[in-house]
Design an enzyme around this catalytic site. Structure first.
Site, PDB file in Angstrom:
ATOM      1  N   LYS A 172      51.023  28.131 -36.844  1.00 18.41           N
ATOM      2  CA  LYS A 172      51.690  27.270 -37.823  1.00 18.41           C
ATOM      3  C   LYS A 172      51.457  25.781 -37.578  1.00 18.41           C
ATOM      4  O   LYS A 172      51.593  24.967 -38.498  1.00 18.41           O
ATOM      5  CB  LYS A 172      53.188  27.550 -37.817  1.00 18.41           C
ATOM      6  CG  LYS A 172      53.579  28.901 -38.381  1.00 18.41           C
ATOM      7  CD  LYS A 172      53.504  28.925 -39.890  1.00 18.41           C
ATOM      8  CE  LYS A 172      54.157  30.157 -40.487  1.00 18.41           C
ATOM      9  NZ  LYS A 172      54.135  30.151 -41.955  1.00 18.41           N
ATOM     10  N   SER A 227      48.737  35.920 -33.855  1.00 20.07           N
ATOM     11  CA  SER A 227      49.196  34.672 -34.469  1.00 20.07           C
ATOM     12  C   SER A 227      50.256  33.902 -33.709  1.00 20.07           C
ATOM     13  O   SER A 227      50.388  32.688 -33.896  1.00 20.07           O
ATOM     14  CB  SER A 227      49.705  34.971 -35.886  1.00 20.07           C
ATOM     15  OG  SER A 227      50.660  36.022 -35.841  1.00 20.07           O
TER      16      SER A 227
END
Length: 321
Positions: A51, A303
């Site tokens: 992110k 991720s």
């Protein structure tokens, strides 16, 4: 005639230039237990998740006045942490709205980076209502967790990194939630390696993008507790960017269950020695469960690693939830 994509390769390449010196080029590791599988260790990013790419690109694209007034977002945790980091690095204020479903360790990590945290409701959609109010009444600038061109372009730089380390992947497995990561990575890879098969992977419990793609339009789903909590939340009924991109660019969407996610988390730990969160493990889960065949040069994006230690300890003991 097909509508043009909201984010192009040019946008992603400009984001890559903007992000130089602000993010890490994360490593790629061959999985010795899954022949042909390459693990993209994006959880080793500065804030523990991908992110940071999108949040930083969005913050660096703001005007001085917008930065001075501050930014606001709703998040399931990792985007809030990334925005807090990016805003602090740029000298701005960040407000992060979270639901009560966000794990305590992620809430504290956001506070530790100097952001103001507001806990609202039982879903990301409820947290989003506070974002809307803060924009209208406090003059803050929203930096959405996924549905914004600058955020998607920033996430797309991960696709450029994958191709730098593996120029012609056979398959790329991307954790799929609101679609910012999937849209950005798919846009980069589709433009530069059109033969690559691109698959979004999500959990069976409350997969909003998967349900929306199946319906042909954005739909609401019930947000349920899951090991892949970072993949929770809706895509927004007024979705402007990521739904159309995922519909145009993804070859397939695969769902995995909680036991499969837990098994993948244990597998990744056995290979890397690291504790990853459930959302990071969904691609490996799909391979281990046989839902996707492991072709040569299959890249799995891992991720994020912002998981509570007690949760990971339970997983290592053989508990799935």
């Amino acid at each position: 005639m097909t509508a043009p994509l909201a984010v192009t390769l040019d946008d992603i390449e400009r984001a890559a230039l903007r992000l130089r010196g602000h993010i890490r080029h994360t490593p790629m590791l061959a999985d010795p237990l899954l022949a042909g599988c390459l693990l993209k260790l994006e959880y080793r990013q500065i804030t523990g998740a991908f992110k940071l790419r999108g949040a930083t690109n969005a913050v660096l694209s703001l005007s001085p006045d917008q930065l001075a007034r501050g930014v606001v977002t709703a998040s399931t945790g990792n985007h809030g942490r990334a925005l807090a980091h990016a805003a602090r690095a740029a000298g701005g204020r960040a407000v992060v709205c979270l639901s009560h479903l966000v794990p305590d360790n992620k809430v504290q990590a956001i506070r530790d980076l100097g952001a103001e945290v507001r806990i609202i409701g039982q879903s990301q959609d409820e947290a989003m209502a506070e974002v809307t109010r803060a924009v209208a009444q406090e003059g803050l600038t929203e930096v959405p967790p996924f549905d914004h061109p600058d955020v998607v372009a920033g996430q797309g730089t991960l696709g450029l990194e994958i191709l730098a380390d593996c120029p012609a992947p056979g398959v790329v497995l991307i954790p799929l939630s609101g679609g910012g990561l999937a849209a950005g990575v798919a846009a980069a890879i589709r433009a530069l390696s059109p033969a690559t098969r691109i698959i979004g992977v999500s959990m069976e419990r409350g997969a909003a993008m998967a349900a929306s793609l199946a319906a042909g339009h954005a739909v609401e789903v019930q947000e349920l507790p899951t090991l892949a909590d970072s993949l929770g939340g809706g895509i927004g009924l007024a979705n402007r960017v990521t739904f159309a991109m995922c519909r145009a660019l993804l070859d397939d969407v695969v769902l995995v269950n909680e036991d499969e996610i837990a098994a993948a988390m244990r597998h990744i730990h056995s290979v890397t020695g690291d504790a990853v969160e459930g959302a990071a493990a969904v691609g490996v889960a799909a391979l281990l469960a046989g839902r996707v065949a492991c072709a040569p040069a299959t890249v799995c994006i891992l991720s994020g690693a912002n998981i509570a230690p007690e949760t990971f300890a339970q997983i290592m003991k053989g508990q799935s939830a």
